[in-house]
Design a protein around this motif. Structure first.
Motif, mmCIF file in Angstrom:
data_model
loop_
_atom_site.group_PDB
_atom_site.id
_atom_site.type_symbol
_atom_site.label_atom_id
_atom_site.label_comp_id
_atom_site.label_asym_id
_atom_site.label_seq_id
_atom_site.Cartn_x
_atom_site.Cartn_y
_atom_site.Cartn_z
ATOM 1 N N GLU A 1 -54.207 5.265 16.147
ATOM 2 C CA GLU A 1 -53.530 4.838 14.774
ATOM 3 C C GLU A 1 -52.318 5.392 14.361
ATOM 4 O OE1 GLU A 1 -54.237 3.246 10.211
ATOM 5 O OE2 GLU A 1 -55.856 4.310 11.258
ATOM 6 N N THR B 1 -45.287 2.045 19.559
ATOM 7 C CA THR B 1 -45.253 0.744 19.123
ATOM 8 C C THR B 1 -44.196 0.756 17.804
ATOM 9 O OG1 THR B 1 -46.736 0.963 17.271
ATOM 10 C CG2 THR B 1 -47.890 0.429 19.654
ATOM 11 N N GLY C 1 -44.887 0.044 14.940
ATOM 12 C CA GLY C 1 -45.729 0.163 13.514
ATOM 13 C C GLY C 1 -45.325 1.230 12.414
ATOM 14 N N ASN D 1 -42.840 -6.379 25.066
ATOM 15 C CA ASN D 1 -44.070 -6.325 24.280
ATOM 16 C C ASN D 1 -45.152 -5.602 24.910
ATOM 17 O OD1 ASN D 1 -45.705 -7.557 26.310
ATOM 18 N ND2 ASN D 1 -44.325 -9.568 25.925
ATOM 19 N N SER E 1 -50.110 -1.255 8.790
ATOM 20 C CA SER E 1 -49.606 -1.573 10.114
ATOM 21 C C SER E 1 -50.427 -0.968 11.397
ATOM 22 C CB SER E 1 -48.147 -0.783 10.412
ATOM 23 O OG SER E 1 -48.322 0.458 9.840
ATOM 24 N N GLU F 1 -52.438 -3.246 14.135
ATOM 25 C CA GLU F 1 -52.282 -3.410 15.586
ATOM 26 C C GLU F 1 -52.999 -2.908 16.690
ATOM 27 O OE1 GLU F 1 -48.217 -1.231 15.876
ATOM 28 O OE2 GLU F 1 -49.355 0.656 16.291
ATOM 29 N N GLN F 2 -53.909 -1.998 16.469
ATOM 30 C CA GLN F 2 -54.791 -1.381 17.341
ATOM 31 C C GLN F 2 -55.475 -2.561 18.084
ATOM 32 O OE1 GLN F 2 -56.132 2.694 15.967
ATOM 33 N NE2 GLN F 2 -55.893 1.248 14.246
#
Length: 359
Positions: free
Chosen positions: A128, A154, A156, A194, A229, A232-233
């Motif tokens: 995370e 990422t 995030g 992505n 955020s 997303e994991q």
């Protein structure tokens, strides 16, 4: 809300690839600021800069920095270059710019994405917080020095990878072999659109043995169940499984955080594992002192995480700790070091230790 102010550059604190940390003077007081050279040009002592001060005015994190919007009233000269890439980052903002993503048609790697079949069970470690990255990598490289490790960042947290002192250190010490940034994150050795193409880039272009995925420095949280955020994991776990990889999940564990929702296994990790991820992951838990171990195990059983995922208990915590102590790098998360947050860093380290042993 957006706040600007003008300032004079007093001194250069530190330069690393794509990023210059500076001291600026505002109303006779010194403040730290960051200039992204690729966006606003080079900066030196004596220059006048326009700063975005919004985060610090709101008393947020951002590492305690203001951010340079322009240098000397925007008089920095950028020569026109005809880049072949056409994927836009920071798109539809005044700072949008183009990159060549690994998968687009003009890329020499374009065919790899059409020919891709599977990650063939390669391990992908999913965390995370950005502060999990160093302890993961330290344990991989200490345990298996010849392992090819890549980092996928990422969007995030921080968007420019150059903001990360951790990445700069890990690359300088040859501990990570390459980086990939996707989404709106930018500045990696490779850019991707992505998470799926970022994973293919990491394994089929960088030829990684293991990849580590985590957001850049910082995280958005709201104190609500779904409003962070790090959620997303969940989709990342599913993406790894879709592509035939082996997702290894780092739970966020703390016994120092005063917020009860982050005590033991954070509610962030529990939510991701219990509700958001639709497919299976291996969840790494280091063996710790009895009362804390019981607390963690109760959280796992009460939330039925062990029914959905495989729980991996790593007993070699002394080896994990030894691996963390072998590098001249100050581990810190939320302003707390390993002396205050041993379980946090040992958990991340244990994930790296486990992944290195299954290669």
């Amino acid at each position: 809300m957006i706040n600007y102010t003008k300032a004079k550059v007093k001194d250069i604190i530190q330069k690393r690839e794509g990023c210059t940390e500076i001291t600026v003077i505002i109303n006779n007081k010194d403040y730290n600021a960051v200039n992204y050279d690729c966006l606003t040009g080079s900066v030196k002592a004596g220059d006048y800069v326009l700063l975005n001060t919004t985060a610090q005015d709101l008393k947020l994190g951002s590492g305690g920095y203001h951010f340079v919007v322009s240098v000397n009233d925007g008089n920095t000269f950028f020569p026109f270059t005809k880049e072949i890439g056409h994927i836009m980052k920071l798109r539809y903002t005044p700072l949008q710019f183009s990159v060549l993503s690994a998968e687009e048609q003009q890329s020499p790697y374009h065919h790899i994405f059409n020919d891709f079949q599977s990650l063939q069970g390669k391990p992908v470690i999913i965390g995370e917080l950005h502060s999990m990255l160093p302890p993961v990598v330290f344990n991989i490289k200490r345990n298996r020095p010849d392992t090819c490790v890549s980092y996928i960042m990422t969007d995030g947290g921080a968007l420019p990878i150059s903001f990360s002192k951790s990445v700069a250190y890990l690359k300088q010490k040859d501990l990570i072999n390459g980086t990939v940034t996707f989404g709106q994150a930018f500045g990696g050795d490779f850019e991707a659109v992505n998470i799926y193409t970022a994973l293919i880039t990491a394994f089929d272009i960088l030829k990684s043995d293991v990849a580590v995925i985590a957001m850049g420095p910082g995280i958005t949280g709201t104190g609500t169940k779904y409003g962070f955020s790090g959620i997303e994991q969940g989709p990342i776990i599913d993406a790894v499984n879709t592509l035939g990889g082996r997702p290894i999940f780092i739970p966020r564990i703390s016994f120092a955080d005063k917020r009860i929702r982050h005590h033991g296994i954070s509610h962030h990790s529990i939510l991701v594992l219990k509700e958001i991820a639709k497919t299976r992951a291996e969840v790494v838990i280091p063996v710790m002192e009895q009362d804390r171990m019981e607390y963690i195990k109760n959280q796992i059983t009460q939330n039925e995480i062990d029914k959905k995922h495989e729980i991996v208990y790593v007993k070699e915590t002394s080896s994990v700790l030894e691996n963390l102590s072998c590098f001249d790098f100050h581990l810190s998360t939320m302003g707390r070091g390993i002396d205050l947050e041993p379980e946090f860093f040992i958990t991340a380290g244990a994930a790296g230790y486990f992944a290195s042993n299954i290669l």
